[in-house]
Design a protein around this motif. Structure first.
Motif, short mmCIF file in Angstrom:
data_model
loop_
_atom_site.label_atom_id
_atom_site.label_comp_id
_atom_site.label_asym_id
_atom_site.label_seq_id
_atom_site.Cartn_x
_atom_site.Cartn_y
_atom_site.Cartn_z
N HIS A 1 9.88 1.46 -0.08
CA HIS A 1 8.69 0.57 -0.63
C HIS A 1 8.90 -0.70 0.08
O HIS A 1 9.93 -1.34 0.03
N ALA A 2 7.65 -1.18 0.52
CA ALA A 2 7.50 -2.79 0.71
C ALA A 2 6.70 -3.15 -0.26
O ALA A 2 5.59 -2.66 -0.70
N VAL A 3 7.21 -4.39 -1.04
CA VAL A 3 6.55 -4.92 -2.27
C VAL A 3 6.08 -6.33 -2.17
O VAL A 3 6.88 -7.21 -1.69
N PHE A 4 4.68 -6.50 -2.14
CA PHE A 4 4.26 -7.83 -1.95
C PHE A 4 3.96 -8.20 -3.67
O PHE A 4 3.53 -7.57 -4.36
N LEU A 5 4.38 -9.35 -4.01
CA LEU A 5 4.32 -9.83 -5.42
C LEU A 5 3.24 -11.06 -5.52
O LEU A 5 3.26 -11.94 -4.61
N LYS A 6 2.91 -11.20 -6.76
CA LYS A 6 2.10 -12.31 -7.17
C LYS A 6 2.32 -12.52 -8.77
O LYS A 6 2.00 -11.60 -9.37
N VAL B 1 3.29 0.90 0.26
CA VAL B 1 3.26 -0.51 0.46
C VAL B 1 2.64 -0.98 -1.09
O VAL B 1 1.54 -0.25 -1.60
N GLY B 2 3.36 -1.56 -2.06
CA GLY B 2 2.90 -1.86 -3.31
C GLY B 2 2.32 -3.38 -3.11
O GLY B 2 3.06 -4.25 -2.93
N LEU B 3 1.18 -3.74 -4.02
CA LEU B 3 0.66 -4.96 -4.15
C LEU B 3 0.72 -5.14 -5.68
O LEU B 3 0.16 -4.41 -6.51
N ALA B 4 1.85 -6.09 -6.21
CA ALA B 4 2.15 -6.13 -7.81
C ALA B 4 1.75 -7.56 -8.08
O ALA B 4 2.12 -8.54 -7.74
N LYS C 1 -1.02 -1.82 -7.46
CA LYS C 1 -1.80 -0.83 -6.55
C LYS C 1 -0.92 -0.26 -5.41
O LYS C 1 -0.35 -1.21 -4.67
N VAL C 2 -0.74 1.00 -5.28
CA VAL C 2 -0.12 1.38 -4.02
C VAL C 2 -0.78 2.15 -2.97
O VAL C 2 -1.46 2.86 -3.18
N TRP C 3 -0.57 1.58 -1.58
CA TRP C 3 -0.94 2.18 -0.42
C TRP C 3 0.22 3.25 -0.01
O TRP C 3 1.34 2.65 0.43
N GLU C 4 -0.15 4.48 -0.09
CA GLU C 4 1.04 5.51 -0.04
C GLU C 4 1.37 5.96 1.29
O GLU C 4 0.34 6.61 1.76
N ARG C 5 2.47 5.77 1.88
CA ARG C 5 2.88 6.40 3.09
C ARG C 5 1.80 6.31 4.11
O ARG C 5 1.89 7.13 5.01
N SER D 1 5.22 6.61 -9.11
CA SER D 1 6.11 6.34 -9.89
C SER D 1 7.20 5.58 -9.45
O SER D 1 7.93 4.77 -9.82
N SER D 2 7.58 6.22 -8.12
CA SER D 2 8.75 5.35 -7.38
C SER D 2 8.02 3.84 -7.10
O SER D 2 8.81 2.89 -7.04
N GLY D 3 6.70 3.66 -6.73
CA GLY D 3 6.28 2.45 -6.69
C GLY D 3 6.51 1.60 -7.59
O GLY D 3 6.59 0.28 -7.63
N ALA D 4 6.22 2.16 -9.17
CA ALA D 4 6.65 1.40 -10.24
C ALA D 4 7.68 0.85 -10.34
O ALA D 4 8.27 -0.22 -10.73
N VAL D 5 8.82 1.76 -10.13
CA VAL D 5 10.39 1.17 -9.79
C VAL D 5 10.58 0.11 -8.98
O VAL D 5 11.41 -0.71 -9.19
N ALA D 6 10.04 0.33 -7.68
CA ALA D 6 10.26 -0.56 -6.83
C ALA D 6 9.40 -1.86 -7.14
O ALA D 6 10.33 -3.02 -6.85
N ALA D 7 8.29 -1.79 -7.66
CA ALA D 7 7.88 -3.19 -7.86
C ALA D 7 8.74 -3.76 -9.11
O ALA D 7 8.52 -5.08 -9.14
#
Length: 205
Positions: A75-80, A121-124, A134-138, A147-153
């Motif tokens: 996962h790549a996670v962008f945070l705000k 890719v997660g926008l968190a 919000k996740v842009w999946e694979r 669910s894995s995006g939630a953990v990565a975020a």
């Protein structure tokens, strides 16, 4: 969702465990445990880590800051950080992250040369004890819940600001909760799979 095999699917494991008996535990590859409890399913993730060092500098996206995590898939996670959830995130995710450009992000993370197994890719949007995601999946589109995006975020946010107790993860497809156990370095994700139908099929040999 791009038609290829995924190395991990928290939603998939939760839907499988929803058919189990109360308290029955499913152990997966000595990394994940799934337990049904009432109308909820708890996924325990025991192996995870930052993968910033896995990639060379050409995997970075110039001018953009993001975290890279492996929680069974990458996962790549962008945070705000905000005081309250962002109304635009679900319908207009790029408007919520004004530094991100539609098109440039997709072309980078769709690269099979850079990310041969695909990457989510997660926008968190992060608050005190909640994450809106919000996740842009694979590399193939936005998904209602990951669910894995939630953990990565959560891991990305927790690396910057320690989140205490139960953390709510808000996605378009529903609400889940995360608890972090520092003593045994495990993460518990609790969600409620919803039955939508049953399909019969025949396998011809």
């Amino acid at each position: 969702s791009n038609g290829t095999l995924a190395s991990f699917s928290g939603n998939g494991f939760a839907c499988l465990a929803a058919n189990f008996g109360e308290g029955q535990v499913l152990k997966i590859n000595d990394q994940f445990g799934v337990l049904k409890s009432g109308d909820s399913v708890r996924i325990t993730i025991e192996k995870f880590g930052s993968i910033k060092d896995r990639y060379f500098f050409e995997h970075s996206l110039e001018g953009y800051d993001y975290d890279l995590w492996d929680v069974g898939n990458e996962h790549a996670v962008f945070l705000k950080f905000l005081d309250k959830p962002d109304d635009m995130l679900f319908d207009h995710p790029f408007k919520s992250f004004d530094k991100l450009e539609e098109g440039r992000l997709e072309s980078h993370f769709k690269s099979t040369k850079l990310y041969p197994e695909g990457i989510n890719v997660g926008l968190a949007v992060i608050g005190d004890n909640w994450i809106q995601l919000k996740v842009w999946e694979r590399g193939c589109g936005w998904t209602e819940a990951c669910s894995s995006g939630a953990v990565a975020a959560f891991l990305a946010a927790n690396s910057l600001t320690h989140m205490q107790g139960e953390v709510k993860v808000i996605q378009a497809g529903g609400l889940s909760t995360i608890q972090w156990s520092l003593s045994d370095r495990s993460i518990d994700l609790c969600l409620r799979p919803r039955f939508v139908g049953r399909l019969k099929y025949e396998v011809k040999r």
